[in-house]
Scaffold this motif. Structure first.
Motif, short mmCIF file in Angstrom:
data_model
loop_
_atom_site.label_atom_id
_atom_site.label_comp_id
_atom_site.label_asym_id
_atom_site.label_seq_id
_atom_site.Cartn_x
_atom_site.Cartn_y
_atom_site.Cartn_z
N VAL A 233 -41.83 44.20 -12.59
CA VAL A 233 -43.04 43.91 -13.36
C VAL A 233 -42.76 42.82 -14.40
O VAL A 233 -41.62 42.57 -14.77
N ASP A 234 -43.84 42.22 -14.86
CA ASP A 234 -43.75 41.19 -15.92
C ASP A 234 -43.97 41.79 -17.30
O ASP A 234 -43.60 41.19 -18.30
N VAL A 260 -35.77 44.94 -27.69
CA VAL A 260 -35.34 44.17 -28.86
C VAL A 260 -36.54 43.41 -29.42
O VAL A 260 -37.61 43.40 -28.83
N ASN A 261 -36.33 42.80 -30.58
CA ASN A 261 -37.41 42.07 -31.25
C ASN A 261 -38.65 42.96 -31.40
O ASN A 261 -39.79 42.52 -31.21
N VAL A 262 -38.41 44.21 -31.71
CA VAL A 262 -39.50 45.18 -31.78
C VAL A 262 -40.25 45.05 -33.11
O VAL A 262 -39.64 44.99 -34.19
N ILE A 279 -37.65 43.37 -23.35
CA ILE A 279 -36.43 43.76 -22.64
C ILE A 279 -36.18 42.64 -21.64
O ILE A 279 -36.88 42.53 -20.63
N GLY A 280 -35.23 41.79 -21.94
CA GLY A 280 -35.04 40.59 -21.13
C GLY A 280 -36.27 39.71 -21.23
O GLY A 280 -36.73 39.38 -22.33
N ASP A 281 -36.84 39.34 -20.07
CA ASP A 281 -38.06 38.52 -20.06
C ASP A 281 -39.32 39.37 -19.99
O ASP A 281 -40.43 38.84 -19.89
N VAL A 282 -39.17 40.68 -20.00
CA VAL A 282 -40.32 41.58 -19.82
C VAL A 282 -40.89 41.98 -21.18
O VAL A 282 -40.16 42.45 -22.06
N ASP A 283 -42.21 41.79 -21.34
CA ASP A 283 -42.89 42.23 -22.56
C ASP A 283 -43.09 43.73 -22.51
O ASP A 283 -43.44 44.30 -21.47
N LYS A 310 -45.52 32.70 -19.36
CA LYS A 310 -44.46 33.15 -20.28
C LYS A 310 -44.25 32.11 -21.37
O LYS A 310 -44.18 30.92 -21.11
N ARG A 311 -44.13 32.64 -22.60
CA ARG A 311 -44.02 31.75 -23.77
C ARG A 311 -42.57 31.40 -24.03
O ARG A 311 -41.67 32.16 -23.70
#
Length: 311
Positions: A233-234, A260-262, A279-283, A310-311
């Motif tokens: 999933v993305d 992360v970056n929560v 989590i990695g590239d997943v929002d 993706k930003r």
């Protein structure tokens, strides 16, 4: 230049603008179109519409009529992904979405444009999901006649950045849902969250490809988030369990999954306990229970941003 004559003396003259008729709870439309040649039998009708006097129009080369101005303005305002008619109706032209997508407004352009005073453009909010054919903006000259230089200035502002109003197509993203709550997991109540979230996500062109259920156990919640990610999933959306009760452990589950970056908490109601992370590239989006009960929440404000490339 404009001058007025009594309607009784206007027979044979050409109307320089549309004359609108409004009947409460019944209709609002054009009774006489611009260019209509006034006839004797029109006099009483025009008077009933409040037109005791008629404009006689004589433009100089430095002036512009509302209809011509509307065409100039809309051509500059319209960016990619929108469509509009060639001619104005009652002095204005509406801009519509050419396809399903996300409305983007260059707000600095719009502010400077509307601050000119005699031109206007009204729009839906920036970042609004729209459907093909939906009216997203409209523009017109406010007075019947204005300075051509003013309209040229407005045209330059409106056309900056390729136009002020555009609709962008959204990529189809794969979404994983983790529905939390022991009451749902053990079948004590029927889950309603999935249907609500599917509808919102599909409106933005995304598809729910993975749905997991988890009780109020942070380790299981974290494991199911990882399972969604492994399914490709993305974005993962969790539902509920974001409050302060002892059983509200979804936030802890998100952290145990490796987020992360929560950022937890927003100055928005409903939705103060909303969470975003990666989590990695997943929002990762943690939606509080209000998302199931309220039609509009913080989720609806931020979801379009996470539905873009993706930003």
């Amino acid at each position: 230049m404009l001058k007025t004559v009594p309607v009784e003396e206007a027979v044979g003259m050409v109307l320089p603008h549309d004359v609108t008729e409004i009947v409460k709870d019944e209709k609002k439309g054009v009774a006489f179109k611009k260019g209509h040649i006034i006839r004797k039998e029109d006099i009483n009708y025009l008077k009933r519409l409040g037109k005791d006097n008629i404009y006689v129009l004589s433009l100089t080369e430095n002036e512009i009529h509302e209809n011509e101005a509307a065409v100039v303005l809309v051509n500059a305002l319209a960016g990619k992904g929108v469509e509009y008619p060639d001619q104005p109706a009652e002095g204005k032209i509406a801009i519509k979405a050419a396809f399903d997508g996300l409305l983007r407004i260059h707000k600095d352009n719009l502010f400077r444009f509307n601050m000119l005073g005699e031109v206007m453009c009204s729009t839906l909010h920036d970042n609004t999901p729209v459907r093909k054919g939906e009216v997203v903006a409209a523009t017109r000259l406010i007075p019947l006649i204005a300075s051509r230089k003013l309209v040229e200035k407005a045209e330059k502002i409106a056309g900056k950045n390729g136009g002020t109003v555009e609709v962008i197509a959204l990529p189809e993203k794969k979404i994983g849902l983790v529905i939390t709550g022991s009451e749902v997991f053990h079948g004590r109540i029927e889950d309603k969250f999935e249907g609500v979230l599917r509808k919102k996500l599909e409106l933005l062109g995304s598809t729910v490809t993975t749905v997991k259920m988890a009780p109020d156990d942070p380790d299981i919640i974290g494991a199911e988030i990882k399972n969604c990610i492994e399914a490709g999933v993305d974005c993962v959306v969790t539902s509920g369990g974001m409050s302060v009760d002892p059983d509200d452990v979804t936030r802890e589950g998100i952290l145990r999954a490796g987020a992360v970056n929560v950022v937890y908490g927003t100055p928005v109601l409903p939705g103060a306990m909303f969470l975003v992370g990666k989590i990695g590239d997943v929002d990762i989006l943690g939606l509080p229970a209000c998302g199931m009960y309220h039609k509009i929440t913080v989720f609806d404000l931020v979801l379009p941003e996470f539905s873009r490339e993706k930003r």
